[in-house]
Design a protein around this motif. Structure first.
Motif, PDB file in Angstrom:
ATOM      1  N   LEU A  23     -53.301  27.173  28.114  1.00  6.29           N
ATOM      2  CA  LEU A  23     -54.259  27.510  26.805  1.00  6.29           C
ATOM      3  C   LEU A  23     -54.944  28.754  27.102  1.00  6.29           C
ATOM      4  O   LEU A  23     -55.176  29.241  28.056  1.00  6.29           O
ATOM      5  N   VAL A  24     -54.764  29.483  25.826  1.00  6.86           N
ATOM      6  CA  VAL A  24     -55.397  30.937  25.698  1.00  6.86           C
ATOM      7  C   VAL A  24     -56.536  31.058  24.814  1.00  6.86           C
ATOM      8  O   VAL A  24     -56.079  30.385  23.613  1.00  6.86           O
ATOM      9  N   ARG A  25     -57.636  31.380  25.213  1.00  5.43           N
ATOM     10  CA  ARG A  25     -58.763  31.409  24.229  1.00  5.43           C
ATOM     11  C   ARG A  25     -58.432  32.520  23.396  1.00  5.43           C
ATOM     12  O   ARG A  25     -58.340  33.618  23.660  1.00  5.43           O
ATOM     13  N   VAL A  26     -58.770  32.314  22.076  1.00  8.92           N
ATOM     14  CA  VAL A  26     -58.291  33.260  21.104  1.00  8.92           C
ATOM     15  C   VAL A  26     -59.754  33.570  20.421  1.00  8.92           C
ATOM     16  O   VAL A  26     -60.676  32.817  20.014  1.00  8.92           O
ATOM     17  N   GLN A  27     -59.858  34.909  20.318  1.00 10.31           N
ATOM     18  CA  GLN A  27     -61.137  35.627  19.783  1.00 10.31           C
ATOM     19  C   GLN A  27     -62.318  35.021  20.311  1.00 10.31           C
ATOM     20  O   GLN A  27     -63.246  34.622  19.615  1.00 10.31           O
ATOM     21  N   ALA A  28     -62.485  34.964  21.611  1.00 11.08           N
ATOM     22  CA  ALA A  28     -63.469  34.349  22.432  1.00 11.08           C
ATOM     23  C   ALA A  28     -64.800  35.227  22.094  1.00 11.08           C
ATOM     24  O   ALA A  28     -65.970  34.691  22.168  1.00 11.08           O
ATOM     25  N   ASP A  29     -64.685  36.425  21.718  1.00  9.48           N
ATOM     26  CA  ASP A  29     -65.928  37.322  21.466  1.00  9.48           C
ATOM     27  C   ASP A  29     -66.196  37.168  19.948  1.00  9.48           C
ATOM     28  O   ASP A  29     -67.248  37.950  19.449  1.00  9.48           O
ATOM     29  N   GLU A  30     -65.817  36.172  19.368  1.00 10.67           N
ATOM     30  CA  GLU A  30     -66.062  36.145  17.846  1.00 10.67           C
ATOM     31  C   GLU A  30     -66.095  37.174  16.843  1.00 10.67           C
ATOM     32  O   GLU A  30     -66.860  37.573  15.851  1.00 10.67           O
ATOM     33  N   ASP A  35     -61.643  46.752  13.140  1.00 13.35           N
ATOM     34  CA  ASP A  35     -63.132  47.230  12.693  1.00 13.35           C
ATOM     35  C   ASP A  35     -63.156  47.476  10.959  1.00 13.35           C
ATOM     36  O   ASP A  35     -62.376  48.063  10.601  1.00 13.35           O
ATOM     37  N   ILE A  36     -64.009  46.595  10.370  1.00 12.29           N
ATOM     38  CA  ILE A  36     -63.741  46.743   9.004  1.00 12.29           C
ATOM     39  C   ILE A  36     -65.115  47.213   8.477  1.00 12.29           C
ATOM     40  O   ILE A  36     -65.783  47.052   7.411  1.00 12.29           O
ATOM     41  N   SER A  37     -65.724  48.186   9.345  1.00 12.40           N
ATOM     42  CA  SER A  37     -67.104  48.915   9.058  1.00 12.40           C
ATOM     43  C   SER A  37     -67.023  50.084   8.023  1.00 12.40           C
ATOM     44  O   SER A  37     -67.855  50.422   7.203  1.00 12.40           O
ATOM     45  N   GLY A  38     -65.816  50.532   7.560  1.00  7.46           N
ATOM     46  CA  GLY A  38     -65.417  51.473   6.834  1.00  7.46           C
ATOM     47  C   GLY A  38     -65.715  51.133   4.917  1.00  7.46           C
ATOM     48  O   GLY A  38     -65.600  49.949   5.048  1.00  7.46           O
ATOM     49  N   ASP A  39     -65.829  52.000   4.511  1.00  7.76           N
ATOM     50  CA  ASP A  39     -65.952  51.794   3.000  1.00  7.76           C
ATOM     51  C   ASP A  39     -64.883  51.142   2.391  1.00  7.76           C
ATOM     52  O   ASP A  39     -65.276  50.577   1.396  1.00  7.76           O
ATOM     53  N   ALA A  40     -63.517  51.506   2.830  1.00  2.65           N
ATOM     54  CA  ALA A  40     -62.559  50.744   2.073  1.00  2.65           C
ATOM     55  C   ALA A  40     -62.573  49.051   2.366  1.00  2.65           C
ATOM     56  O   ALA A  40     -61.986  48.260   1.730  1.00  2.65           O
ATOM     57  N   VAL A  44     -64.542  43.137   1.538  1.00  4.34           N
ATOM     58  CA  VAL A  44     -64.545  42.060   2.605  1.00  4.34           C
ATOM     59  C   VAL A  44     -66.002  41.630   2.652  1.00  4.34           C
ATOM     60  O   VAL A  44     -66.285  40.522   2.828  1.00  4.34           O
ATOM     61  N   ARG A  45     -66.889  42.773   3.061  1.00  3.91           N
ATOM     62  CA  ARG A  45     -68.181  42.396   3.355  1.00  3.91           C
ATOM     63  C   ARG A  45     -69.176  41.944   2.166  1.00  3.91           C
ATOM     64  O   ARG A  45     -70.126  41.244   2.551  1.00  3.91           O
ATOM     65  N   SER A  46     -68.594  41.915   1.031  1.00  2.00           N
ATOM     66  CA  SER A  46     -69.215  41.343  -0.009  1.00  2.00           C
ATOM     67  C   SER A  46     -69.044  40.074  -0.612  1.00  2.00           C
ATOM     68  O   SER A  46     -69.815  39.426  -1.240  1.00  2.00           O
ATOM     69  N   ILE A  47     -67.979  39.532   0.367  1.00  2.99           N
ATOM     70  CA  ILE A  47     -67.629  38.197  -0.145  1.00  2.99           C
ATOM     71  C   ILE A  47     -68.707  37.185   0.468  1.00  2.99           C
ATOM     72  O   ILE A  47     -69.275  37.224   1.497  1.00  2.99           O
ATOM     73  N   ARG A  48     -69.159  36.275  -0.304  1.00  2.00           N
ATOM     74  CA  ARG A  48     -70.136  35.199  -0.073  1.00  2.00           C
ATOM     75  C   ARG A  48     -69.621  33.841  -0.555  1.00  2.00           C
ATOM     76  O   ARG A  48     -68.952  33.714  -1.432  1.00  2.00           O
ATOM     77  N   VAL A  49     -69.694  32.785   0.537  1.00  2.00           N
ATOM     78  CA  VAL A  49     -69.392  31.773   0.380  1.00  2.00           C
ATOM     79  C   VAL A  49     -70.432  30.640   0.540  1.00  2.00           C
ATOM     80  O   VAL A  49     -71.136  30.762   1.406  1.00  2.00           O
ATOM     81  N   GLY A  79     -65.953  41.930  11.229  1.00  2.00           N
ATOM     82  CA  GLY A  79     -65.050  40.722  10.486  1.00  2.00           C
ATOM     83  C   GLY A  79     -65.268  39.467  10.957  1.00  2.00           C
ATOM     84  O   GLY A  79     -64.857  38.509  10.789  1.00  2.00           O
ATOM     85  N   ASP A  80     -66.460  39.424  11.807  1.00  2.29           N
ATOM     86  CA  ASP A  80     -66.835  38.139  12.180  1.00  2.29           C
ATOM     87  C   ASP A  80     -67.368  37.390  11.123  1.00  2.29           C
ATOM     88  O   ASP A  80     -67.846  37.776  10.097  1.00  2.29           O
TER      89      ASP A  80
END
Length: 123
Positions: A23-30, A35-40, A44-49, A79-80
């Motif tokens: 078993l391999v732990r995937v995205q353990a650091d959440e 990196d999605i910090s750029g203006d482009a 994504v960062r504006s999506i609200r659920v 992207g968390d």
């Protein structure tokens, strides 16, 4: 059909010993892999659920019982994705939430995705 049956059972595969798959732990650091910090990636960062769960009813004593377990999901800079507590007062009007006046029996549950600029419900 006979031909398919013949092909299937003519030379059945030999059973093989299986080795356990580690078993391999995937995205353990959440965090996402990019990196999605750029203006482009503003979209994504504006999506609200909104996970809206609201209930109200009047009990036998005439008291109004209300339950609001609404949550807001959003993306962080890396992207968390996370859920935070919210309430029906913060839900956009476009969600269809319409709590009646008084304490009539009412139950509403939905998932609603929207941009943060949507107008809030009038509750």
């Amino acid at each position: 059909m006979e031909r398919l049956y013949e092909i299937t059972f003519r030379d059945p595969p030999e059973p093989q010993e299986s080795t356990p798959i580690p078993l391999v732990r995937v995205q353990a650091d959440e965090q996402a892999d990019i990196d999605i910090s750029g203006d482009a990636f503003d979209f994504v960062r504006s999506i609200r659920v909104y996970h809206i769960q609201y209930r109200q009813h009047e009990n036998r004593d005439g008291d109004c019982n209300r339950s609001d377990s609404t949550q807001l999901g959003s993306y962080g800079v890396q992207g968390d994705y996370r859920w935070t507590r919210s309430n029906v007062g913060q839900v956009p009007a476009a969600s269809g939430l319409s709590i009646p006046n008084g304490c009539g029996s009412y139950f509403y549950r939905s998932v609603f995705v929207c941009p943060p600029s949507a107008p809030m419900a009038q509750i």
